[in-house]
Design a protein around this motif. Sequence first.
Motif, PDB file in Angstrom:
ATOM      1  N   SER A  58     -55.327 -13.451  36.051  1.00 11.89           N
ATOM      2  CA  SER A  58     -55.995 -12.195  35.696  1.00 11.89           C
ATOM      3  C   SER A  58     -55.344 -11.010  36.399  1.00 11.89           C
ATOM      4  CB  SER A  58     -57.473 -12.276  36.064  1.00 11.89           C
ATOM      5  OG  SER A  58     -58.110 -13.311  35.350  1.00 11.89           O
ATOM      6  N   GLY A  59     -55.007 -11.203  37.669  1.00 11.63           N
ATOM      7  CA  GLY A  59     -54.340 -10.141  38.412  1.00 11.63           C
ATOM      8  C   GLY A  59     -53.011  -9.752  37.786  1.00 11.63           C
ATOM      9  N   LEU A  60     -52.246 -10.749  37.373  1.00 10.43           N
ATOM     10  CA  LEU A  60     -50.964 -10.474  36.718  1.00 10.43           C
ATOM     11  C   LEU A  60     -51.167  -9.751  35.388  1.00 10.43           C
ATOM     12  CD1 LEU A  60     -49.059 -13.838  37.357  1.00 10.43           C
ATOM     13  CD2 LEU A  60     -48.460 -11.582  38.272  1.00 10.43           C
ATOM     14  N   ILE A  61     -52.156 -10.185  34.639  1.00 11.63           N
ATOM     15  CA  ILE A  61     -52.423  -9.565  33.330  1.00 11.63           C
ATOM     16  C   ILE A  61     -52.828  -8.105  33.503  1.00 11.63           C
ATOM     17  CG2 ILE A  61     -53.988  -9.569  31.342  1.00 11.63           C
ATOM     18  CD1 ILE A  61     -54.072 -12.651  31.614  1.00 11.63           C
ATOM     19  N   ILE A  62     -53.706  -7.827  34.466  1.00 15.72           N
ATOM     20  CA  ILE A  62     -54.171  -6.456  34.679  1.00 15.72           C
ATOM     21  C   ILE A  62     -53.034  -5.562  35.142  1.00 15.72           C
ATOM     22  CG2 ILE A  62     -55.651  -5.000  36.118  1.00 15.72           C
ATOM     23  CD1 ILE A  62     -57.704  -7.296  36.055  1.00 15.72           C
ATOM     24  N   CYS A  63     -52.248  -6.036  36.103  1.00 12.13           N
ATOM     25  CA  CYS A  63     -51.120  -5.238  36.581  1.00 12.13           C
ATOM     26  C   CYS A  63     -50.129  -4.952  35.454  1.00 12.13           C
ATOM     27  CB  CYS A  63     -50.411  -5.954  37.735  1.00 12.13           C
ATOM     28  SG  CYS A  63     -51.352  -5.968  39.293  1.00 12.13           S
ATOM     29  N   ALA A  64     -49.844  -5.963  34.644  1.00 12.30           N
ATOM     30  CA  ALA A  64     -48.940  -5.765  33.511  1.00 12.30           C
ATOM     31  C   ALA A  64     -49.525  -4.776  32.506  1.00 12.30           C
ATOM     32  CB  ALA A  64     -48.655  -7.107  32.829  1.00 12.30           C
ATOM     33  N   GLY A  65     -50.831  -4.864  32.311  1.00 11.86           N
ATOM     34  CA  GLY A  65     -51.491  -3.941  31.391  1.00 11.86           C
ATOM     35  C   GLY A  65     -51.365  -2.498  31.834  1.00 11.86           C
ATOM     36  N   PHE A  66     -51.515  -2.257  33.130  1.00 14.46           N
ATOM     37  CA  PHE A  66     -51.370  -0.898  33.644  1.00 14.46           C
ATOM     38  C   PHE A  66     -49.921  -0.432  33.596  1.00 14.46           C
ATOM     39  CE2 PHE A  66     -55.659  -1.349  35.069  1.00 14.46           C
ATOM     40  CZ  PHE A  66     -56.119  -0.064  35.314  1.00 14.46           C
ATOM     41  N   ILE A  67     -49.005  -1.340  33.832  1.00 18.07           N
ATOM     42  CA  ILE A  67     -47.586  -0.965  33.800  1.00 18.07           C
ATOM     43  C   ILE A  67     -47.174  -0.514  32.401  1.00 18.07           C
ATOM     44  CG2 ILE A  67     -45.236  -1.876  33.962  1.00 18.07           C
ATOM     45  CD1 ILE A  67     -46.243  -3.647  36.277  1.00 18.07           C
ATOM     46  N   PHE A  68     -47.629  -1.254  31.383  1.00 14.95           N
ATOM     47  CA  PHE A  68     -47.203  -0.972  30.015  1.00 14.95           C
ATOM     48  C   PHE A  68     -48.214  -0.131  29.226  1.00 14.95           C
ATOM     49  CE2 PHE A  68     -44.992  -4.953  31.158  1.00 14.95           C
ATOM     50  CZ  PHE A  68     -43.687  -4.519  30.979  1.00 14.95           C
ATOM     51  N   GLY A  69     -49.227   0.398  29.933  1.00 10.76           N
ATOM     52  CA  GLY A  69     -50.184   1.271  29.274  1.00 10.76           C
ATOM     53  C   GLY A  69     -51.138   0.562  28.338  1.00 10.76           C
ATOM     54  N   LYS A  70     -51.450  -0.707  28.609  1.00  8.46           N
ATOM     55  CA  LYS A  70     -52.352  -1.504  27.765  1.00  8.46           C
ATOM     56  C   LYS A  70     -53.550  -1.970  28.591  1.00  8.46           C
ATOM     57  CE  LYS A  70     -49.470  -1.353  24.258  1.00  8.46           C
ATOM     58  NZ  LYS A  70     -49.783  -0.615  23.011  1.00  8.46           N
ATOM     59  N   GLN A  71     -54.204  -1.025  29.261  1.00  6.04           N
ATOM     60  CA  GLN A  71     -55.277  -1.386  30.186  1.00  6.04           C
ATOM     61  C   GLN A  71     -56.451  -2.058  29.484  1.00  6.04           C
ATOM     62  OE1 GLN A  71     -53.672   1.528  29.907  1.00  6.04           O
ATOM     63  NE2 GLN A  71     -53.705   2.719  31.787  1.00  6.04           N
ATOM     64  N   ILE A  72     -56.894  -1.502  28.369  1.00  6.49           N
ATOM     65  CA  ILE A  72     -58.045  -2.064  27.658  1.00  6.49           C
ATOM     66  C   ILE A  72     -57.731  -3.463  27.158  1.00  6.49           C
ATOM     67  CG2 ILE A  72     -59.623  -1.763  25.718  1.00  6.49           C
ATOM     68  CD1 ILE A  72     -59.952   0.284  27.949  1.00  6.49           C
ATOM     69  N   SER A 113     -53.446  -1.132  40.826  1.00  7.69           N
ATOM     70  CA  SER A 113     -52.680  -0.642  39.680  1.00  7.69           C
ATOM     71  C   SER A 113     -52.815   0.857  39.473  1.00  7.69           C
ATOM     72  CB  SER A 113     -53.122  -1.376  38.402  1.00  7.69           C
ATOM     73  OG  SER A 113     -52.846  -2.755  38.491  1.00  7.69           O
ATOM     74  N   SER A 114     -53.808   1.472  40.114  1.00  9.51           N
ATOM     75  CA  SER A 114     -53.929   2.919  40.008  1.00  9.51           C
ATOM     76  C   SER A 114     -52.695   3.617  40.585  1.00  9.51           C
ATOM     77  CB  SER A 114     -55.188   3.398  40.727  1.00  9.51           C
ATOM     78  OG  SER A 114     -55.115   3.129  42.115  1.00  9.51           O
ATOM     79  N   ILE A 115     -51.983   2.918  41.467  1.00 16.56           N
ATOM     80  CA  ILE A 115     -50.724   3.458  42.000  1.00 16.56           C
ATOM     81  C   ILE A 115     -49.720   3.659  40.874  1.00 16.56           C
ATOM     82  CG2 ILE A 115     -48.783   2.995  43.558  1.00 16.56           C
ATOM     83  CD1 ILE A 115     -50.736   1.418  45.313  1.00 16.56           C
ATOM     84  N   PHE A 116     -49.721   2.741  39.894  1.00 17.84           N
ATOM     85  CA  PHE A 116     -48.824   2.893  38.747  1.00 17.84           C
ATOM     86  C   PHE A 116     -49.130   4.185  37.994  1.00 17.84           C
ATOM     87  CE2 PHE A 116     -49.242  -2.014  38.382  1.00 17.84           C
ATOM     88  CZ  PHE A 116     -48.468  -2.172  39.512  1.00 17.84           C
TER      89      PHE A 116
END
Length: 208
Positions: A58-72, A113-116
Amino acid sequence: MLKRILTSIIGLAVFFAVIFAHHYVLYCAVTLIALGILYEMYSVMELEKPAQILGYLSGLIICAGFIFGKQIFALTAVCMLFLIGMVALHGKVGSQKLLAAAFAAVFISVLMSSIFMIRKRFDKYTVLLPFVCAWLTDTGAYFTGRLLGKHKLAPNISPKKTVEGSIGGLVLSCIGCVAYICIMVGLFAGGMPKMSVILKFAFIGLAG
């Protein structure tokens, strides 16, 4: 003390190298740190391995989501992942443990991920601001507490922390962050920060 100072110097060198490197270096570093924090938290919580694995994924998925702009999309995927996990692990891992693992994964990963988002929206100097605020709060609290501290803040949690130290930390944090903005933006070009900005610094210091 010498060991602590040397460790801090090395840590700061690595920190600044990551902050000022290519943004993908920052993304990878923050993701690894988020997973490291999850590991520490799950160890304290004594969660079963399946729950931990779901949390790391889950942590990896969330971080990746924030990196690529796919948070939802990422948060939705994490919800589905834990729902599937609750069904698949029924009778093996308690639902409370799985929910605890899910909360920790979302809480830590989203905040890290808010740092991203700060890096994408602003620049590398703005990324430093929350860290500067936290460091100044700790520094002010330490020295003010050593000099003036008399009233215990939370003796059952941290016996050495005092009310006076906390106030000193908040004051130094606000003053230092205002000075940081003036230096980075330019005192005459950007003007003095508004009171709302100063209150935000106080809130960050209080949260820290």
